[in-house]
Design a protein around this motif. Structure first.
Motif, short mmCIF file in Angstrom:
data_model
loop_
_atom_site.label_atom_id
_atom_site.label_comp_id
_atom_site.label_asym_id
_atom_site.label_seq_id
_atom_site.Cartn_x
_atom_site.Cartn_y
_atom_site.Cartn_z
N GLN A 1 -17.88 16.76 -11.18
CA GLN A 1 -19.32 16.52 -11.34
C GLN A 1 -19.71 16.28 -12.78
O GLN A 1 -20.73 15.69 -13.07
N LYS B 1 -21.28 10.31 -13.07
CA LYS B 1 -22.73 10.57 -13.12
C LYS B 1 -23.50 9.25 -13.26
O LYS B 1 -24.50 9.03 -12.60
N LYS C 1 -25.88 7.88 -10.17
CA LYS C 1 -27.29 8.13 -10.49
C LYS C 1 -28.24 7.32 -9.60
O LYS C 1 -28.08 6.11 -9.46
#
Ligand code: TYM
Length: 327
Positions: free
Chosen positions: A99, A105, A109
Motif C-alpha cells: 500500500q 498509489k 488514485k
C-alpha cells in the motif's frame, strides 16, 4: 562480475525515458540478464495484439543494443519459475508494504476498482530480481522504491529461513533517471500517456522529434537554467541534452547564457535526432525479421530457466517443501 538483471514492460512504444533511464545502461556482458516482463504488462486491461507486438518491439530494441550477443535476453512468461517465486514473495511481503508503493498509489488514485495484479506487481518484480541472485538492477528513478522493497523481502526471507537471496541494489544514471513529459513537465514521461506529444519514441522520425520538441511546454521567464521546481520544462530539456551528450548541466547552462528558448529547443532536437538515429535504424532492420527475434528469445529462455532452477530448488527446500521426484 556483479550479476545484473533488468526488465522492461512491453506495454507500449519505447520512449527516450526508457532509453536514458534504463536501456542505455544495460551492459552486454556475460551472465547479465535482460527480460521483457510480459506478465507485468497485464496488470491493467490490455489488448492482446498490442502485447504481442510490444514484446517483439522491446526485443528489437534490446537486440539493436547488442545485448543478446553476450547476455541472456528472454521473455518472462517463457520462464515459469518467476511466478513460483512470486508466490513465495506474496507470502513474505505485507499489505502495508504494498500500500505504500508510490506507483501503486498513483495508479489506483480515484479508481473504484483495481486488479489484485496491479497491487501485487512489486512482488513479481522482486521475484524477477531475486531468482537470479542479482546484485545490480539498472532502472529509472520510478523503480527505486520497488528495488528497495525487494531488498527488504530478501532480508526478511534470509533472516527467517537462512541466507538464500542476494540483496540487490538499484543503479541509476547521473542524468536521465527521470525524464519528464514534454507536455506536462511535472510528470514523468510515460508509455501509457495517451498524448503522443508528451513523449519522444525511439522510432520517431527526425521531423517528428523536431516537431515534438518545438511544441514542448516551457516555463515563464527567459532564462535558461536548471531548476526542476521553478523551471521543470527547461530543466527537462537540459537534462535530456546532458544525458545524450554527457556534458554536465552546469556546462550547458553556461553555453546557453543569453540564448533563447527557441535556440535551446533547436539544439536539443538535433542532439536527440542524432542520438537516436543509429538505434532507430537498427531496430527497423531487426523488426523486419520476427523469426530471428523469436529464435534469440527462445535460446534466452532456456538459459534463464537453467539459471533459475537451482535457486528455486534451494528456496523450496528452505521452506520445507517435499522434494519432487524426477519424472
Ligand atoms: P517500465 O517498463 O515502466 O520501464 C522500463 C525502464 O524504463 C525506466 N523509465 C524511465 N526512466 C527515466 N525516465 C522516465 N520517464 C522513465 N520511464 C520509465 C523504468 O524505470 C525502467 O527501468 N517494473 C518495471 C519493469 C520490471 C523490472 C523488473 C525492472 C519488472 N521486473 C525487474 C527491473 C528489474 C517497469 O514497469 O518498467
Amino acid at each position: 562480475m556483479a550479476r545484473v538483471f533488468s526488465g522492461v514492460q512491453p506495454t507500449g512504444a519505447l520512449h527516450i525515458g526508457n532509453y536514458l533511464g534504463a536501456l542505455r545502461q544495460f551492459e552486454a556482458a556475460p551472465g547479465h540478464l535482460y527480460c521483457i516482463v510480459d506478465w507485468h504488462a497485464i496488470t491493467e486491461p490490455h489488448d492482446p495484439a498490442q502485447l504481442h507486438r510490444g514484446t517483439l518491439h522491446v526485443a528489437s530494441a534490446m537486440i539493436a543494443l547488442g545485448l543478446h550477443e553476450e547476455s541472456v535476453l528472454f521473455v518472462q512468461s517463457h520462464v515459469p519459475a518467476h511466478v513460483e517465486l512470486m508466490w513465495y514473495m506474496t507470502c513474505t511481503g505485507t499489505m502495508g508494504e504494498l500500500q505504500r508503493m508510490t506507483q501503486y498509489k498513483a495508479k489506483a488514485k480515484g479508481r473504484r476498482s483495481v486488479s489484485v495484479g496491479l497491487f501485487a506487481y512489486p512482488l513479481l518484480m522482486a521475484a524477477d530480481i531475486l531468482l537470479y541472485r542479482t546484485e545490480k538492477v539498472p532502472v529509472g528513478e520510478d523503480q527505486r522504491q520497488h528495488v528497495e522493497l525487494t531488498r527488504d523481502l530478501a532480508e526478511r526471507f534470509n533472516s527467517r529461513f537462512g541466507e538464500t537471496f542476494v540483496l540487490p541494489e538499484a543503479v541509476m544514471p547521473p542524468a536521465g533517471a527521470r525524464v519528464r513529459s514534454l507536455t506536462k513537465p511535472l510528470e514523468k514521461m510515460s508509455k501509457s500517456d495517451p498524448d503522443p506529444d508528451s513523449k519522444i519514441l525511439l522510432l520517431d522520425s527526425p521531423d517528428e522529434i523536431r516537431r515534438k520538441i518545438k511544441k514542448a511546454v516551457t516555463d515563464t521567464g527567459r532564462e535558461i537554467r536548471y531548476d526542476p521546481q521553478e523551471k521543470p520544462g527547461i530543466s527537462n530539456l537540459l537534462e535530456i541534452q546532458s544525458a545524450f551528450t554527457g556534458e554536465p548541466i552546469s556546462k550547458l547552462e553556461e553555453m546557453y547564457a543569453g540564448k533563447t528558448y527557441r535556440e535551446l529547443k533547436e539544439q536539443v532536437a538535433e542532439v536527440v535526432v542524432e542520438g537516436l538515429r543509429p538505434l532507430r535504424e537498427k531496430m527497423e532492420a531487426i523488426a523486419a525479421h520476427p523469426g530471428e527475434i523469436e529464435g534469440i528469445l527462445k535460446e534466452g529462455a532456456e538459459k534463464a530457466a537453467a539459471l533459475a532452477e537451482p535457486m528455486l530448488k534451494e528456496v523450496r527446500q528452505k521452506l520445507g517443501f517435499l522434494e519432487r521426484l524426477p519424472s
